[in-house]
Design a protein around this motif. Structure first.
Motif, PDB file in Angstrom:
ATOM      1  N   TYR A  96      42.351  34.879  42.653  1.00  0.00           N
ATOM      2  CA  TYR A  96      42.523  35.858  41.587  1.00  0.00           C
ATOM      3  C   TYR A  96      42.761  35.149  40.250  1.00  0.00           C
ATOM      4  O   TYR A  96      42.164  35.511  39.223  1.00  0.00           O
ATOM      5  CB  TYR A  96      43.699  36.771  41.927  1.00  0.00           C
ATOM      6  CG  TYR A  96      43.938  37.875  40.919  1.00  0.00           C
ATOM      7  CD1 TYR A  96      43.301  39.102  41.033  1.00  0.00           C
ATOM      8  CD2 TYR A  96      44.818  37.686  39.847  1.00  0.00           C
ATOM      9  CE1 TYR A  96      43.522  40.113  40.112  1.00  0.00           C
ATOM     10  CE2 TYR A  96      45.040  38.693  38.924  1.00  0.00           C
ATOM     11  CZ  TYR A  96      44.391  39.904  39.064  1.00  0.00           C
ATOM     12  OH  TYR A  96      44.610  40.892  38.141  1.00  0.00           O
ATOM     13  N   GLU A 107      39.425  33.470  39.054  1.00  0.00           N
ATOM     14  CA  GLU A 107      38.445  34.408  38.522  1.00  0.00           C
ATOM     15  C   GLU A 107      38.912  34.999  37.193  1.00  0.00           C
ATOM     16  O   GLU A 107      38.096  35.249  36.303  1.00  0.00           O
ATOM     17  CB  GLU A 107      38.164  35.495  39.547  1.00  0.00           C
ATOM     18  CG  GLU A 107      37.462  34.958  40.797  1.00  0.00           C
ATOM     19  CD  GLU A 107      37.217  36.036  41.846  1.00  0.00           C
ATOM     20  OE1 GLU A 107      37.635  37.194  41.626  1.00  0.00           O
ATOM     21  OE2 GLU A 107      36.591  35.711  42.876  1.00  0.00           O
ATOM     22  N   HIS A 118      40.428  39.301  44.646  1.00  0.00           N
ATOM     23  CA  HIS A 118      39.506  39.042  43.541  1.00  0.00           C
ATOM     24  C   HIS A 118      39.963  39.722  42.258  1.00  0.00           C
ATOM     25  O   HIS A 118      40.586  40.788  42.286  1.00  0.00           O
ATOM     26  CB  HIS A 118      38.102  39.525  43.898  1.00  0.00           C
ATOM     27  CG  HIS A 118      37.474  38.781  45.034  1.00  0.00           C
ATOM     28  ND1 HIS A 118      36.896  37.536  44.884  1.00  0.00           N
ATOM     29  CD2 HIS A 118      37.351  39.091  46.352  1.00  0.00           C
ATOM     30  CE1 HIS A 118      36.439  37.119  46.062  1.00  0.00           C
ATOM     31  NE2 HIS A 118      36.710  38.054  46.962  1.00  0.00           N
TER      32      HIS A 118
END
Length: 457
Positions: A252, A255, A296
């Protein structure tokens, strides 16, 4: 084999049931200590807790003492909301290549290196990119994580061990005061740390004052010994260790960092993220992340999810954004503060909570009331029609923001790229050449009440 014999082999034992209960209970919550406004705070610093092997033997420690250093940044990522307005969320990330974290590449460091090579002829841009996070640059902040007891009052002390991430300058002042006292005590035969020993140690007083938009911290060592209670030491052993809390780099975070850097490219008319070297670093880091890390970052839903990966805004995600705003020294005039206020308002309406919004209440107070209502406690006021957001006030101080040790900028190489139409950044703060320096940061307006210690997930 009879039916009874078959079941006898599959029945759960007491030890198995106890272990299952521990697993289902999850990780114990750790409160967070924060100095949110002017005043005097007293803390009792706790030593680093040992870890044990399966047989109960104490494992060797990386280092002894009471603190763990950490490089951290808050990424301000622009996100679209339902009304089409661009808002910002602040997501904390740590440096992936620190030895305690263990990855071979960090995206922000890679980005800075490539940018310094590509745009070596653009002095103003290089100054911006290598400046502090507060001034719009990408230099890491440098902090120290310490477990403390808030001994300002019996009520605060009853909360037990809390995690405090102090700035580098605060840590240096504490350490200097400790060594001066220790030198005197050593002559009398005391060889244990005078501020973190379980017994025979003194509390640390932190005095925060603000004058002419500048915040200062004064560190003093208390004059009376304050021993740690055995129950407090046992509680410390039951909590996750500091490295488990702060040295977690996730998919996480990776990204979110990638999204932030792509926006940084667009904002400053650069193209670093398109470079083969940067793309290779991204793929390398992806390959090193654990395969079971499946959380994500999604830009489309980030505005409503806050800094977590849940399906809707939660109280924890609102607290996360509040912490990020306070840590960056943003005041009530900032877009981030006002955006958070709107999210709090919407959260209250969506949950139909008995919490009244008024001009006199700060975001911290509203979050406190929301937590009380959701916990089943009686709210201090009945629900009423929402009033306008608080009027912005002039900031009264500047927060003490840590800065990483300055590093030499990469030497220019022939790989350069013109940057047409680039905006001229503000003149960055000049950094010292020898050691980390605290960069000034504009702090939020004074809160009427002290910021509560909150849980770390």
């Amino acid at each position: 084999m009879s039916a009874f014999q078959a079941f006898a082999q599959t029945l759960q034992t007491y030890d198995e049931a106890e272990e299952k209960a521990k697993q289902e209970a999850g990780t114990p919550k750790v409160e967070r200590f924060r100095i949110g406004e002017d005043g005097e705070y007293a803390v009792r610093i706790l030593p680093l807790a040992p870890t044990f092997d399966s047989e109960g033997n104490i494992l060797p420690m990386d280092h002894k003492g009471y603190e763990c250093p950490i490089h951290q940044q808050f990424l301000a990522i622009e996100t679209p909301n339902k009304k089409g307005k661009i808002t910002k969320i602040n997501i904390p990330v740590i440096r992936a290549t620190d030895k305690e974290v263990g990855f071979s590449v960090d995206l922000i460091d890679t980005y800075v290196k490539i940018a310094c090579e590509m745009y070596a002829d653009d002095t103003e841009l290089i100054k911006l990119v290598t400046d502090s996070n507060y001034n719009g640059g990408l230099r890491w902040g440098y902090q120290h994580a310490i477990m403390v007891l808030d001994v300002s009052s019996e009520k605060e002390r009853a909360k037990g061990p809390q995690l405090w991430q102090c700035s580098h300058s605060q840590y240096k002042d504490i350490d200097a005061a400790k060594m001066r006292l220790w030198k005197d005590l050593l002559a009398g035969g005391q060889n244990t740390c005078p501020i973190s020993g379980l017994t025979g140690a003194y509390p640390v007083n932190i005095i925060r004052t603000s004058e002419k938009k500048k915040t200062e911290y004064k560190i003093e060592i208390g004059r009376r010994i304050l021993d740690i209670q055995e129950s407090e030491a046992e509680k410390l052993l039951s909590l996750p260790r500091i490295p488990e809390l702060i040295y977690r780099y996730t998919r996480y975070q990776m990204e979110a960092t990638l999204e932030f850097l792509e926006q940084y490219d667009a904002k400053h008319d650069m193209a670093v993220c398109k470079e083969p070297d940067f793309k290779e670093a991204v793929e390398t880091l992806k390959g090193e992340l654990p395969s079971d890390d499946t959380a994500h970052f999604n830009l489309a839903s980030a505005a409503t999810k806050g800094t977590g990966a849940k399906d809707e805004t939660s109280l924890d995600s609102l607290y996360d954004e509040y912490d990020a705003i306070v840590d960056q020294g943003l005041n009530e005039k900032s877009d981030e503060y006002q955006d958070l206020r709107e999210k709090i308002r919407q959260f209250i309406e969506d949950k139909d909570l008995d919490v009244r919004i008024s001009r006199t209440k700060t975001n911290a107070q509203l979050l406190e009331e929301i937590e009380e209502v959701m916990a089943g406690a009686s709210a201090p006021a009945k629900k009423a029609a929402s009033e306008p957001a608080p009027k912005a006030q002039e900031p009264e101080d500047e927060a003490d923001e840590p800065a990483d040790e300055p590093e030499e900028a990469p030497a220019p190489t022939p790989r350069r790229r013109p940057r047409p139409g680039a905006e001229q950044p503000e003149e960055p703060v000049k950094e010292a050449d020898d050691e980390p320096k605290e960069a000034p940061a504009e702090a939020p307006a004074e809160e009427p009440v002290r910021r509560r210690a909150r849980r770390l997930r």
